[in-house]
Scaffold this motif. Structure first.
Motif: not given
Ligand code: UD1
Ligand code: MG
Length: 507
Positions: A203, A207-208, A210-211, A309, A315-316, A319
């Protein structure tokens, strides 16, 4: 290199000779060699891109700058050049961390010893990391060329990280997490996540990659944010390498991380010069995937995915903010980038249409009665024939055309579903209301009732910055994103190196 002056050409040559000199004279110290290679990689990327631009355009790899007065064609997918130069650099670098085994004598027992002591797993780590990054460069390029659908490209980074996870399983195999001190009386000191830990790392890879790709679309923003993250990772590695309390295994993993990040910074700087406002080249999905996977690789193999993260806080946030559009609770247009205003030459928040002003104004009522009341109040605005014109399906309805033109006082809610103005689902409507209440979007309502949402600003951090700070130039917007990223990195450092002492008994 006809595009650069003679003086610049001489300066490039001098820097290249200097970098080669560093590499040759410090071959025993992999980190210094890596610095030399990173400088070379940066210069090569910078000088190769203009030379290759025309070839890319001829091959059909081109895009239109959405935020400029004059729409001119710009070479796309230049992340491919950066990615390839990065991979070549890393391949050339492979022997250097193992130099002492090369320089040892080859005869007799020493050769035996060499076979016994050679760190095969370290080599496997290096190779699997490169394989994963290479796969993502390839997939990013395929995405640029074929425009792969989101549902297919979403899981690809997790698949590309399998070689890496295999080596992780053999070498480190750590699948437990350390429980924060306050929770230890309940949960104990360690929790073993087992196979779930590998799911988590897959994951992280998804995440890295696509974000970064969804926090994109204005000149320099993708490379800009990646550079801030990469520099944060490099500084974090250096802090650990300088710290007297860092043990030998941690030194190894942070060195490993630096070997991957420094050449990445080199090629990204070379690319950034051409991608900065006004962009001469676009970086494409290739760069976003390449950057994301490089970060995921170091986070996983250097075993600091949680710290990684922390460097992805913007980015989080982006998202989470985007989630209603990504999961189609509200409509998601092909491009969510801020809107360029030709009159002012400034960027403004872009909007997505949720509903139509015309047709009739049926509110999203929670009960059938409410729906009937709304329609009953304003019979003139209810017309099934206009619904038919709008593409509504009336085949389930019993009404004849004559009856349709004379609106009935009661209408079943299901008769209204296919209409254009029922585009926003109930869940989407709640999302819109919550996001509006939190000040994360601006909603425009219909002029008659003032209750039906017609438009909202697209749910991205770029639009939010514009919403809060007002319209600004494209260049300033990119700088703002980089400043936000930088400030979040400062917060991340504070959490990782100061706050952590209150939660964990390791610093
Ligand atoms: C993602 C975003 C999309 C955003 C796009 C911009 C999601 C779900 N998708 O889509 O909203 O609009 O990135 O990259 O959030 N472009 C510029 N200026 C730039 C960079 C790109 O105008 O500085 C435009 C060019 O037309 C270029 C295109 O964006 O050709 C590239 O878009 P692409 O990478 O194909 O979009 P996605 O990654 O699918
Ligand atoms: Mg993209």
């Amino acid at each position: 290199m006809g595009h650069i002056s003679a003086l610049t050409a001489w300066l490039i040559l001098a820097a290249e000779v200097g970098a080669v000199f560093i590499i040759l004279t410090t071959a025993h110290d992999p980190l210094t060699v890596n610095v030399g290679f990173s400088v070379l990689a940066g210069i090569t990327t910078w000088s190769a891109i203009p030379a290759l631009s025309e070839i890319f355009v001829k091959a059909g790899l081109k895009g239109m700058d959405l935020s400029k007065k004059t729409k001119h064609i710009i070479p796309e997918s230049m992340g491919m050049v950066a990615g390839l130069i990065y991979l070549v650099t890393m391949f050339l670098f492979i022997p250097f961390p193992f130099m002492k085994w090369f320089t040892a004598s080859n005869d007799g027992d020493l050769h035996e010893l060499k076979l016994l002591t050679f760190p095969n797993l370290k080599l496997a780590e290096l190779l699997s990391a490169l394989l994963s990054i290479q796969s993502m460069v390839f997939l990013g390029f395929a995405d640029d060329v074929l425009d792969i659908r989101w549902r297919f490209k979403m899981p690809l980074p997790a698949i590309a990280s399998i070689p890496l996870l295999m080596v992780y399983w053999v070498h480190l195999g750590v699948t437990h997490i350390v429980v924060p001190i306050p929770l230890r009386p309940i949960l104990g000191q360690l929790i073993d996540l087992g196979a779930l830990y590998y799911v988590y790392m897959g994951m992280v890879a998804i995440f890295c990659t696509h974000s970064i790709n969804i926090m994109a679309g204005i000149n320099g923003v993708e490379v800009g944010q990646s550079l801030v993250i990469a520099c944060s990772i490099a500084i974090n590695d250096m802090i650990f390498l300088q710290s007297a309390s860092t043990g030998a295994p941690a030194i190894e993993t942070h060195l490993f991380s630096l070997y991957f990040i420094l050449p990445f910074i080199g090629v990204s700087l070379g690319l950034m010069i051409h991608n900065w406002y006004p962009s001469k080249v676009f970086i494409g999905d290739t760069y976003c995937y390449f950057a994301g996977m490089t970060f995921a690789v170091v986070g996983i193999l250097a075993h600091y995915s949680k710290t990684l993260l922390l460097f992805f806080i913007p980015q989080i946030f982006n998202f989470l903010l985007s989630a209603p559009q990504l999961f189609r609770l509200v409509p998601c247009p092909r491009h969510r980038v801020p809107r360029y205003n030709r009159q002012t030459n400034l960027m403004e928040p872009s909007r997505v249409v949720l509903d139509e002003e015309e047709d009739f104004e049926v509110e999203f009522s929670s009960t059938k009665q409410e729906s009937k009341r709304t329609l009953g109040r304003s019979p003139s605005s209810v017309s099934l024939s206009s619904a038919g014109a709008a593409g509504a399906s009336t085949q389930d309805s019993d009404e004849s055309p004559t009856e349709s033109s004379n609106p009935p006082t009661t209408i079943r809610l299901q008769d209204l579903r296919p209409l254009k103005n029922s585009k926003l689902k109930r869940s989407g409507w709640y999302c819109v209301k919550i996001l509006e209440a939190l000040g994360l979007t601006h909603v425009r309502y219909d002029s008659k009732t003032g209750k039906r949402p017609l438009e909202m600003t697209n749910l991205t951090i770029l639009n939010l910055i514009l919403l809060k700070a007002g319209p600004m130039s494209e260049r300033n917007l990119t700088i703002s994103v980089m400043v936000v990223q930088f400030c979040c990195s400062l917060v991340a450092f504070f959490i990782r190196h100061r706050l952590v002492a209150f939660v964990y008994d390791v610093v």
